[in-house]
Design a protein around this motif. Structure first.
Motif, PDB file in Angstrom:
ATOM      1  N   VAL A 375       0.848  -1.205   0.000  1.00  0.00           N
ATOM      2  CA  VAL A 375       0.000   0.000   0.000  1.00  0.00           C
ATOM      3  C   VAL A 375       0.877   1.246   0.000  1.00  0.00           C
ATOM      4  N   ILE A 376       0.505   2.224  -0.818  1.00  0.00           N
ATOM      5  CA  ILE A 376       1.199   3.518  -0.786  1.00  0.00           C
ATOM      6  C   ILE A 376       0.336   4.485   0.030  1.00  0.00           C
ATOM      7  N   ILE A 377       0.972   5.263   0.901  1.00  0.00           N
ATOM      8  CA  ILE A 377       0.225   6.184   1.766  1.00  0.00           C
ATOM      9  C   ILE A 377       0.098   7.544   1.075  1.00  0.00           C
ATOM     10  N   ASP A 378      -1.157   7.992   0.897  1.00  0.00           N
ATOM     11  CA  ASP A 378      -1.421   9.260   0.204  1.00  0.00           C
ATOM     12  C   ASP A 378      -1.537  10.463   1.139  1.00  0.00           C
ATOM     13  N   ARG A 379      -2.172  10.249   2.306  1.00  0.00           N
ATOM     14  CA  ARG A 379      -2.455  11.408   3.159  1.00  0.00           C
ATOM     15  C   ARG A 379      -2.923  10.933   4.541  1.00  0.00           C
ATOM     16  N   VAL A 380      -3.075  11.905   5.426  1.00  0.00           N
ATOM     17  CA  VAL A 380      -3.652  11.633   6.746  1.00  0.00           C
ATOM     18  C   VAL A 380      -5.002  12.323   6.802  1.00  0.00           C
ATOM     19  N   GLU A 381      -6.002  11.629   7.327  1.00  0.00           N
ATOM     20  CA  GLU A 381      -7.331  12.248   7.502  1.00  0.00           C
ATOM     21  C   GLU A 381      -7.893  11.781   8.835  1.00  0.00           C
ATOM     22  N   GLY A 382      -8.107  12.727   9.759  1.00  0.00           N
ATOM     23  CA  GLY A 382      -8.650  12.346  11.070  1.00  0.00           C
ATOM     24  C   GLY A 382      -7.776  11.303  11.737  1.00  0.00           C
ATOM     25  N   ASP A 383      -8.397  10.179  12.113  1.00  0.00           N
ATOM     26  CA  ASP A 383      -7.676   9.123  12.840  1.00  0.00           C
ATOM     27  C   ASP A 383      -6.993   8.118  11.920  1.00  0.00           C
ATOM     28  N   TYR A 384      -7.043   8.392  10.619  1.00  0.00           N
ATOM     29  CA  TYR A 384      -6.536   7.379   9.681  1.00  0.00           C
ATOM     30  C   TYR A 384      -5.446   7.885   8.742  1.00  0.00           C
ATOM     31  N   TYR A 385      -4.549   6.974   8.410  1.00  0.00           N
ATOM     32  CA  TYR A 385      -3.714   7.163   7.217  1.00  0.00           C
ATOM     33  C   TYR A 385      -4.512   6.580   6.060  1.00  0.00           C
ATOM     34  N   ILE A 386      -4.510   7.291   4.930  1.00  0.00           N
ATOM     35  CA  ILE A 386      -5.266   6.809   3.773  1.00  0.00           C
ATOM     36  C   ILE A 386      -4.280   6.396   2.687  1.00  0.00           C
ATOM     37  N   GLY A 387      -4.400   5.158   2.235  1.00  0.00           N
ATOM     38  CA  GLY A 387      -3.495   4.668   1.199  1.00  0.00           C
ATOM     39  C   GLY A 387      -4.246   3.939   0.098  1.00  0.00           C
ATOM     40  N   ARG A 388      -3.473   3.391  -0.848  1.00  0.00           N
ATOM     41  CA  ARG A 388      -4.071   2.646  -1.973  1.00  0.00           C
ATOM     42  C   ARG A 388      -3.214   1.432  -2.292  1.00  0.00           C
ATOM     43  N   THR A 389      -3.843   0.411  -2.848  1.00  0.00           N
ATOM     44  CA  THR A 389      -3.106  -0.741  -3.359  1.00  0.00           C
ATOM     45  C   THR A 389      -2.804  -0.494  -4.839  1.00  0.00           C
ATOM     46  N   GLU A 390      -2.083  -1.423  -5.464  1.00  0.00           N
ATOM     47  CA  GLU A 390      -1.778  -1.253  -6.894  1.00  0.00           C
ATOM     48  C   GLU A 390      -3.054  -1.291  -7.740  1.00  0.00           C
ATOM     49  N   PHE A 391      -4.157  -1.778  -7.154  1.00  0.00           N
ATOM     50  CA  PHE A 391      -5.411  -1.926  -7.903  1.00  0.00           C
ATOM     51  C   PHE A 391      -6.295  -0.697  -7.798  1.00  0.00           C
ATOM     52  N   ASP A 392      -5.748   0.385  -7.232  1.00  0.00           N
ATOM     53  CA  ASP A 392      -6.559   1.573  -6.980  1.00  0.00           C
ATOM     54  C   ASP A 392      -5.900   2.825  -7.511  1.00  0.00           C
ATOM     55  N   PRO A 394      -5.827   6.966  -7.893  1.00  0.00           N
ATOM     56  CA  PRO A 394      -6.244   8.077  -7.031  1.00  0.00           C
ATOM     57  C   PRO A 394      -7.584   8.657  -7.497  1.00  0.00           C
ATOM     58  N   GLU A 395      -8.342   9.183  -6.560  1.00  0.00           N
ATOM     59  CA  GLU A 395      -9.581   9.932  -6.831  1.00  0.00           C
ATOM     60  C   GLU A 395     -10.780   9.051  -7.211  1.00  0.00           C
ATOM     61  N   VAL A 396     -10.556   7.954  -7.917  1.00  0.00           N
ATOM     62  CA  VAL A 396     -11.713   7.226  -8.458  1.00  0.00           C
ATOM     63  C   VAL A 396     -11.948   5.863  -7.814  1.00  0.00           C
ATOM     64  N   ASP A 397     -10.927   5.292  -7.191  1.00  0.00           N
ATOM     65  CA  ASP A 397     -11.048   3.919  -6.708  1.00  0.00           C
ATOM     66  C   ASP A 397     -11.062   3.851  -5.185  1.00  0.00           C
ATOM     67  N   PRO A 398     -11.378   2.654  -4.637  1.00  0.00           N
ATOM     68  CA  PRO A 398     -11.376   2.488  -3.178  1.00  0.00           C
ATOM     69  C   PRO A 398     -10.012   2.810  -2.564  1.00  0.00           C
ATOM     70  N   GLU A 399     -10.039   3.060  -1.251  1.00  0.00           N
ATOM     71  CA  GLU A 399      -8.809   3.378  -0.533  1.00  0.00           C
ATOM     72  C   GLU A 399      -8.649   2.409   0.629  1.00  0.00           C
ATOM     73  N   VAL A 400      -7.459   2.428   1.211  1.00  0.00           N
ATOM     74  CA  VAL A 400      -7.183   1.587   2.377  1.00  0.00           C
ATOM     75  C   VAL A 400      -7.005   2.512   3.576  1.00  0.00           C
ATOM     76  N   LEU A 401      -7.822   2.301   4.612  1.00  0.00           N
ATOM     77  CA  LEU A 401      -7.745   3.143   5.812  1.00  0.00           C
ATOM     78  C   LEU A 401      -6.980   2.395   6.903  1.00  0.00           C
ATOM     79  N   ILE A 402      -5.968   3.056   7.444  1.00  0.00           N
ATOM     80  CA  ILE A 402      -5.120   2.440   8.467  1.00  0.00           C
ATOM     81  C   ILE A 402      -5.165   3.328   9.702  1.00  0.00           C
TER      82      ILE A 402
END
Length: 432
Positions: A375-392, A394-402
């Protein structure tokens, strides 16, 4: 009103965004302070880069121009310039309708804007940009225009014939961006598979992707907007063999019934479409397919729509968008068909199709629980780091919340993440 500050507002697709980024680099070189999509624009000059693709996008562009025209009338702005697809298409009409705009430019002559500001376009910077995305990823435009003549699409009217960028120039831009910290490249074009036909007399996308993959520092390459007819099958090998080419393909299929594919002038059949998808999944194990479908094109019968629903259920796309047909003047459909399906029916079909897909997406996401993913980490939002897998993308696909849990993750870095939960759209994970 800040002196020497220019606010740039970009509407529409990532291809427009790339144009804005090139313009911003030139303006900075010319001594301006430049903001992009600022919450509260305060510069004395504003430049709006418009979209002219479908009704909703055109309306958004016009509303944005009117908002800034109003600001100019109130003395909050000295100069207002408009560029991009909408003004390429309706240059004369817009100039009459909205006289507050100092000048309208098309999609390709925005370099004149520098000249009108009393500055010169610096040719030696033509590959340089100011990134508006997080610094770890960038959009890479490999061509302009489109030679396909789909019935409903105004893009060839706006952008003209397909023009590929020379391969060396693209590779040079990739190296420039890697030097600035970019690790992930979203490769974009109106139509990727046609790349190289005009310059090299054959489809060169597989070779281009391989050569980008060879550049040290390129960690992920993702491909956007392919066309199903005459697909360059050597791309399967490249995706399979190259670990930094994401197993992801964004291929707009629009429809499945032969009746509709013919009316839409897609030059592909139902059988060929099913075959292509089968080949993708056989040749590139683990591939995630994103597609876009259209409902309500003139002549779409209930039977056609039933076929489309069956297609979505059968193929189970990993990612899917859909939109309702909107008549665009000058297109084959506008000139030859009657837009005879009511807005209500179009909307109902759209809702029904998206509901089917939502269930599929939800099941496919749930199937990832327990998997370990990069997973690549894009940003921080509230209590989560927001990232994406290779299948996602930016902007249009699901994200991974950590969950943050006191862990310090670095934006733009890759981590191994175990997926522990999912909802309709997003995945939840923790760092391994």
């Amino acid at each position: 009103m800040k002196k020497n500050t220019i606010d740039i507002i970009t509407l529409g697709c990532s291809k427009n965004l790339v144009d804005s980024e090139h313009l911003m680099r030139q303006l900075e070189e010319a001594g301006y302070h430049v903001t992009h999509d600022a919450e509260r624009p305060q510069g004395e000059i504003a430049v709006i880069n418009t979209c002219g693709f479908i009704g909703d996008a055109k309306e958004e562009s016009i509303n944005m121009i009117l908002e800034f025209a109003q600001a100019k009338e109130e003395g909050l702005l000295k100069k207002l310039y408009v560029m991009g697809c909408l003004s390429e298409r309706y240059l004369k009409e817009l100039a009459i309708e909205i006289p507050q705009v100092d000048k309208f430019y098309g999609k390709f002559n925005w370099k004149e804007l520098l000249h009108d500001l009393g500055k010169n376009y610096r040719e030696e910077l033509h590959n340089e940009r100011v990134l508006t995305t997080p610094t770890h990823y960038a959009y890479l435009k490999i061509s302009e225009g489109c030679d396909r003549k789909c019935s409903y699409c105004a893009i060839p009217i706006i952008t003209g014939r397909h023009v590929s960028r020379p391969m060396e120039e693209i590779l040079q831009e990739v190296r420039y961006l890697v030097d600035r910290g970019v690790k992930e490249f979203q490769i974009i074009a109106q139509e990727l598979t046609y790349y190289g036909v005009d310059l090299y007399h054959k489809q060169m996308l597989p070779e281009l992707v391989e050569r980008i993959a060879d550049i040290p520092g390129v960690e992920w390459i993702r491909l956007h907007y392919a066309y199903p007819a005459h697909f360059p099958t050597d791309l399967f090998r490249v995706m399979r063999e190259r670990p930094n080419v994401c197993k992801y393909m964004d291929i707009a299929l629009q429809h499945i019934s032969d009746n509709m594919l013919q009316k839409m002038r897609r030059h592909v059949t139902k059988e060929q479409t099913y075959q292509l998808i089968e080949n993708f999944r056989k040749e590139v194990p683990g591939i995630h397919l994103r597609t876009t479908l259209m409902v309500g094109h003139p002549g779409e019968t209930e039977a056609d729509f039933e076929e489309l629903k069956e297609f979505v259920r059968k193929v189970r796309f990993d990612r899917m968008g859909a939109f309702a047909y909107s008549e665009e003047e000058g297109t084959f459909a506008a000139n030859n068909y009657e837009d005879n399906i009511s807005q209500e029916v179009k909307q109902a079909r759209l809702d029904e199709l998206m509901a089917i897909q939502q269930e599929i997406s939800s099941e496919l996401s749930a199937a990832k629980i327990g998997r370990q993913m990069k997973v690549i980490i894009d940003r921080v939002e509230g209590d989560y780091y927001i990232g994406r897998t290779e299948f996602d993308s930016p902007e249009v696909d699901p994200e991974v919340l950590i969950e943050r849990n006191g862990e310090q993750l670095i934006i733009g870095n890759f981590y191994q993440v175990e997926i522990v939960n999912s909802d309709d759209f997003d995945l939840y994970g923790h760092i391994i």
